[in-house]
Enzyme design. Structure first.
Site, PDB file in Angstrom:
ATOM      1  N   ARG A 104     -79.825  -9.649   5.920  1.00  0.00           N
ATOM      2  CA  ARG A 104     -78.848  -8.669   5.497  1.00  0.00           C
ATOM      3  C   ARG A 104     -79.467  -7.275   5.390  1.00  0.00           C
ATOM      4  O   ARG A 104     -78.760  -6.287   5.245  1.00  0.00           O
ATOM      5  CB  ARG A 104     -78.365  -9.074   4.093  1.00  0.00           C
ATOM      6  CG  ARG A 104     -76.878  -9.124   3.922  1.00  0.00           C
ATOM      7  CD  ARG A 104     -76.563  -9.523   2.501  1.00  0.00           C
ATOM      8  NE  ARG A 104     -76.097 -10.891   2.402  1.00  0.00           N
ATOM      9  CZ  ARG A 104     -74.848 -11.256   2.688  1.00  0.00           C
ATOM     10  NH1 ARG A 104     -73.978 -10.363   3.093  1.00  0.00           N
ATOM     11  NH2 ARG A 104     -74.482 -12.493   2.577  1.00  0.00           N
ATOM     12  N   ARG A 120     -55.499 -10.109   2.595  1.00  0.00           N
ATOM     13  CA  ARG A 120     -55.833 -11.483   2.213  1.00  0.00           C
ATOM     14  C   ARG A 120     -55.281 -11.835   0.836  1.00  0.00           C
ATOM     15  O   ARG A 120     -55.381 -11.050  -0.106  1.00  0.00           O
ATOM     16  CB  ARG A 120     -57.361 -11.655   2.187  1.00  0.00           C
ATOM     17  CG  ARG A 120     -57.978 -11.548   3.559  1.00  0.00           C
ATOM     18  CD  ARG A 120     -59.217 -12.367   3.704  1.00  0.00           C
ATOM     19  NE  ARG A 120     -60.313 -11.901   2.859  1.00  0.00           N
ATOM     20  CZ  ARG A 120     -61.592 -12.056   3.192  1.00  0.00           C
ATOM     21  NH1 ARG A 120     -61.918 -12.642   4.325  1.00  0.00           N
ATOM     22  NH2 ARG A 120     -62.530 -11.633   2.391  1.00  0.00           N
ATOM     23  N   ARG A 123     -67.980  -2.480  -0.502  1.00  0.00           N
ATOM     24  CA  ARG A 123     -68.600  -3.442   0.428  1.00  0.00           C
ATOM     25  C   ARG A 123     -69.000  -2.761   1.736  1.00  0.00           C
ATOM     26  O   ARG A 123     -70.053  -3.039   2.294  1.00  0.00           O
ATOM     27  CB  ARG A 123     -67.635  -4.604   0.725  1.00  0.00           C
ATOM     28  CG  ARG A 123     -67.519  -5.570  -0.439  1.00  0.00           C
ATOM     29  CD  ARG A 123     -66.321  -6.469  -0.289  1.00  0.00           C
ATOM     30  NE  ARG A 123     -66.492  -7.486   0.741  1.00  0.00           N
ATOM     31  CZ  ARG A 123     -65.510  -8.274   1.164  1.00  0.00           C
ATOM     32  NH1 ARG A 123     -64.307  -8.140   0.681  1.00  0.00           N
ATOM     33  NH2 ARG A 123     -65.745  -9.186   2.086  1.00  0.00           N
ATOM     34  N   LYS A 126     -67.405 -13.341  10.977  1.00  0.00           N
ATOM     35  CA  LYS A 126     -68.695 -13.948  11.323  1.00  0.00           C
ATOM     36  C   LYS A 126     -68.745 -15.435  10.976  1.00  0.00           C
ATOM     37  O   LYS A 126     -69.207 -16.239  11.777  1.00  0.00           O
ATOM     38  CB  LYS A 126     -69.840 -13.246  10.578  1.00  0.00           C
ATOM     39  CG  LYS A 126     -70.042 -11.803  10.960  1.00  0.00           C
ATOM     40  CD  LYS A 126     -71.247 -11.199  10.214  1.00  0.00           C
ATOM     41  CE  LYS A 126     -71.060 -11.142   8.711  1.00  0.00           C
ATOM     42  NZ  LYS A 126     -70.068 -10.161   8.246  1.00  0.00           N
ATOM     43  N   ARG A 132     -58.113 -11.385  -4.130  1.00  0.00           N
ATOM     44  CA  ARG A 132     -59.441 -11.503  -4.766  1.00  0.00           C
ATOM     45  C   ARG A 132     -59.915 -10.111  -5.160  1.00  0.00           C
ATOM     46  O   ARG A 132     -59.657  -9.149  -4.442  1.00  0.00           O
ATOM     47  CB  ARG A 132     -60.476 -12.089  -3.778  1.00  0.00           C
ATOM     48  CG  ARG A 132     -60.298 -13.548  -3.462  1.00  0.00           C
ATOM     49  CD  ARG A 132     -61.497 -14.071  -2.665  1.00  0.00           C
ATOM     50  NE  ARG A 132     -62.187 -12.997  -1.941  1.00  0.00           N
ATOM     51  CZ  ARG A 132     -63.244 -13.159  -1.161  1.00  0.00           C
ATOM     52  NH1 ARG A 132     -63.756 -14.351  -0.983  1.00  0.00           N
ATOM     53  NH2 ARG A 132     -63.793 -12.154  -0.547  1.00  0.00           N
TER      54      ARG A 132
END
Ligand code: ZN
Length: 208
Positions: free
Chosen positions: A84, A122, A166, A9, A155
């Site tokens: 959100r 990542r 999440r 996004k 991370r």
């Protein structure tokens, strides 16, 4: 811009904003800006964030509305990472009632297996913060930063347990917004699988 974690996004919002010449507002940027300027809202937001508590909707909405009021006449704006929750969406619609609310909600649809693939690969350099991806943007040497030769880390947010959490939060709190905007006739769904350029083209077509 609506979509699950890892849907891209932020990247796409930047491209759209540049293309349409409108500002992009993210709640994260607004928080940072208010904290840098040490405003009252910034101090309130920080008091929640430092305890690891989510900033209440009311504070976030006040920041967004404050930005909108200060920037009337810019010809529109793109919200990234806000609203959100249904509560935030309703509050936003109320606050913008005079101008008819937001025009469109764009939902970037990416299957969960693809998202997990993206997020779990990542890597970030702990020293210079350069980002890599084991598949899409690998470093020359495995797990070593090309720029400063520091070891790369994942991370905490991108570790399997955190990713699961999440997604769960997204499903419970944010995904209902898809139905909310659909009922209002304001939803545009875009396939979020493919190259950044391809997805960008689809988004611009959906906005046309
Ligand atoms: Zn580095």
């Amino acid at each position: 811009m609506l979509g699950p974690p890892g849907a891209g996004k932020g990247t796409q919002a930047t491209l759209i904003a540049e293309n349409l010449k409108i500002p992009q507002i993210s709640s994260g940027d607004l928080f940072r800006d208010h904290q840098d300027r040490d405003t009252e809202l910034g101090r309130v937001a920080r008091s929640y964030m430092k305890d690891g508590v989510l900033v209440p909707d009311k504070v976030t909405i006040t920041m967004v509305m404050d930005w909108i009021e200060q920037n009337t006449g810019v010809g529109g704006f793109l919200l990234d990472g806000f609203p959100r929750t249904i509560g935030q969406a309703k509050a936003l619609d109320q606050a913008l009632a005079n101008s008819g609310g937001i025009d469109l909600a764009i939902y970037v649809n990416v299957p969960e297996t693809e998202l997990i693939h993206r997020l779990s690969g990542r890597l970030v350099c702990s020293k210079c913060k350069t980002q890599y991806h084991t598949i899409f943007a690998p470093p020359s040497e495995p797990c070593i930063c090309d720029k400063c030769m520091t070891e790369l880390n994942q991370r905490d947010d991108d570790k399997p347990e955190a990713i699961k959490k999440r997604f769960q939060v997204y499903q419970e709190e944010t995904a209902p917004l898809i139905g909310y905007y659909q009922v209002l006739g304001r939803l545009r769904e875009v396939n979020g699988v493919g190259s950044i350029e391809k997805i960008g083209e689809r988004l611009l077509r959906a906005l046309d």
